[in-house]
Design a protein around this motif. Structure first.
Motif, PDB file in Angstrom:
ATOM      1  N   TRP A  44       0.829  -1.211   0.000  1.00 58.08           N
ATOM      2  CA  TRP A  44       0.000   0.000   0.000  1.00 58.08           C
ATOM      3  C   TRP A  44       0.860   1.256   0.000  1.00 58.08           C
ATOM      4  O   TRP A  44       0.478   2.275  -0.590  1.00 58.08           O
ATOM      5  CB  TRP A  44      -0.936  -0.014   1.207  1.00 58.08           C
ATOM      6  N   LEU A  45       2.006   1.190   0.640  1.00 57.50           N
ATOM      7  CA  LEU A  45       2.919   2.321   0.632  1.00 57.50           C
ATOM      8  C   LEU A  45       3.588   2.465  -0.731  1.00 57.50           C
ATOM      9  O   LEU A  45       3.790   3.570  -1.231  1.00 57.50           O
ATOM     10  CB  LEU A  45       3.981   2.134   1.722  1.00 57.50           C
TER      11      LEU A  45
ATOM     12  N   THR B 182      -4.040  -4.340  -3.445  1.00 56.93           N
ATOM     13  CA  THR B 182      -4.182  -2.904  -3.681  1.00 56.93           C
ATOM     14  C   THR B 182      -5.123  -2.626  -4.844  1.00 56.93           C
ATOM     15  O   THR B 182      -5.850  -1.632  -4.841  1.00 56.93           O
ATOM     16  CB  THR B 182      -2.818  -2.237  -3.951  1.00 56.93           C
TER      17      THR B 182
ATOM     18  N   THR C  28      -2.003   5.301   0.397  1.00 57.13           N
ATOM     19  CA  THR C  28      -0.549   5.414   0.492  1.00 57.13           C
ATOM     20  C   THR C  28      -0.172   5.944   1.869  1.00 57.13           C
ATOM     21  O   THR C  28       0.746   5.443   2.525  1.00 57.13           O
ATOM     22  CB  THR C  28       0.001   6.352  -0.596  1.00 57.13           C
TER      23      THR C  28
ATOM     24  N   GLY D 294      -0.005   2.873   4.266  1.00 53.21           N
ATOM     25  CA  GLY D 294       1.462   2.928   4.287  1.00 53.21           C
ATOM     26  C   GLY D 294       2.006   3.134   5.683  1.00 53.21           C
ATOM     27  O   GLY D 294       3.153   2.776   5.979  1.00 53.21           O
TER      28      GLY D 294
END
Length: 432
Positions: free
Chosen positions: A53-54, A113, A346, A350
């Motif tokens: 996700w980051l 994602t 993000t 993240g």
């Protein structure tokens, strides 16, 4: 097909894919704990699952705004079924290691994602704005039933039978979720007015839209902080249950079941609470509930009390997610949703790997219980901060994003930025 039926198929697919997620989220740490009891390595496994996700949330969000979102979900669920199926075979062959689990978690998280971003972007296409809070409540309920109420116990019990079984069930859940999406007819590709712009242009539009809206910036910052502080403890939940409470692998699944029951209560009462009280009040109280639950978990030794407190945490965090999810859908233009969600996740998702790694370091230095106390104290501070911050935006929060400056079209005038597509007939982690 009517809106309600399309939403039903979407919720059914989401419930099954989340059933696969729930089985995996119990089976993965149990398999990891059978290979090592190092708290840093166990926390690192959780961090790895959320690392995509980051790394990829922005790109995935932009892709979701370029393709048919139903087809993106279908392909992502099929891919996850294949990846987890391969892991099941490796477990059967006794060919696993902690580093293999890291690699598999990274692969599954990367595909997730796409799947999750597409599912979120589909909601405004199957319900009108008045139904957003109800639809988000149902989506949260489907996630909880799949991930925790059914998936958690299944993951724990089937792992106790033999280690490969939960991964076989996990794969089957993803496969059936993909099949259900075939029942949703129509085109779910965002409508554009010209050739698709370059990917970097689309990414910039999403970032710019968020940056120009103070309420959205502050919601992202709050959700990221909540995700980080709650993950400090959540990443260590398996060690807390197995070592501090003395539970077995099968009992850990039941522990997760109590969390699922709490989450269902949160999903059911959140829309009702916002009709009785202000959203500012409900959000702040829910974050305070998360804080108290984790803080007290750090000092209890009785398994039943620990499980009930985890249920309180789950109910509180799902209440937060229902309200924030509805606000997000109301505030973000449909044609920008994937990109803005990419910016959101993000930052928010993240933050989860960072929280997990910090939790592992603190547990190695102090203890697992100490991490729960620290997590609770930090979340209590967040509750107070949220109360103050939301006072500046109370009108926008209470009208569910009806402020023109927030719900209007994107200010971007770049070619192909697109108009809000007409509806073709019309979840987590904390702050999801």
């Amino acid at each position: 097909m009517t809106t309600d039926r399309r939403l039903t198929w979407l919720l059914g697919s989401s419930a099954l894919s989340n059933l696969g997620d729930g089985i995996g989220k119990v089976a993965f740490p149990l398999l990891g704990a059978s290979l090592t009891r190092d708290p840093l390595l166990i926390a690192g496994l959780s961090a790895t699952a959320f690392l995509p996700w980051l790394l990829f949330a922005l790109i995935s969000g932009a892709l979701v705004d370029r393709v048919d979102r139903r087809k993106a979900m279908l392909l992502a669920n099929t891919s996850r079924a294949i990846i987890v199926g391969a892991l099941a075979v490796l477990v059967l062959l006794d060919a696993t290691s902690i580093w293999l689990l890291y690699a598999m978690a990274l692969l599954i998280g990367t595909v997730e994602t796409i799947a999750d971003s597409a599912a979120q972007a589909l909601i405004p296409a199957v319900v009108d704005k008045a139904g957003l809070e109800s639809a988000n409540s149902k989506l949260q309920s489907a996630e909880i039933v799949g991930q925790t109420f059914l998936g958690g116990p299944l993951g724990g019990v089937t792992f106790a039978v033999f280690a490969a079984l939960p991964f076989l069930l996990n794969s089957a859940g993803f496969a059936i979720a993909a099949i259900l999406l075939l029942a949703i007819r129509g085109n779910y590709r965002p409508k554009t007015t010209g050739p698709a712009p370059k990917l970097r242009v689309q990414l910039a539009e999403g970032v710019s839209w968020v940056r120009k809206r103070p309420l959205m910036v502050q919601l992202v910052a709050f959700a990221a902080a909540l995700a980080l502080t709650s993950e400090l403890a959540q990443a260590l939940l398996v060690l807390y249950a197995l070592e501090d409470l003395g539970l077995t692998s099968a009992a850990f699944g039941v522990f997760a079941l109590v969390g699922g029951a709490g989450g269902l209560i949160g999903a059911a009462v959140a829309p009702r609470l916002t009709k009785l009280l202000s959203r500012r009040t409900v959000l702040t109280a829910a974050v305070a509930g998360c804080a108290v639950a984790f803080g007290v978990m750090g000092v209890v030794y009785e398994p039943v009390a620990g499980a009930l407190l985890f249920g309180v945490f789950a109910a509180s965090v799902v209440t937060v997610n229902v309200i924030i999810g509805a606000l997000r859908h109301a505030l973000i233009p449909e044609h920008l949703f994937g990109r803005v969600l990419g910016v959101w996740r993000t930052a928010v998702w993240g933050a989860i790997p960072l929280g997990a790694l910090l939790g592992g370091i603190l547990a190695a230095w102090l203890s697992t219980r100490a991490v729960f106390l620290i997590s609770g104290a930090l979340q209590l501070g967040l509750a107070g901060t949220l109360w103050v911050v939301l006072a500046r935006h109370e009108n926008s929060i209470e009208t569910l994003g009806e402020e023109p400056a927030l719900s209007g079209p994107s200010p971007s005038s770049s070619p192909g930025s697109g108009e809000s597509a007409p509806a073709p007939g019309e979840s987590a982690p904390a702050g999801a």
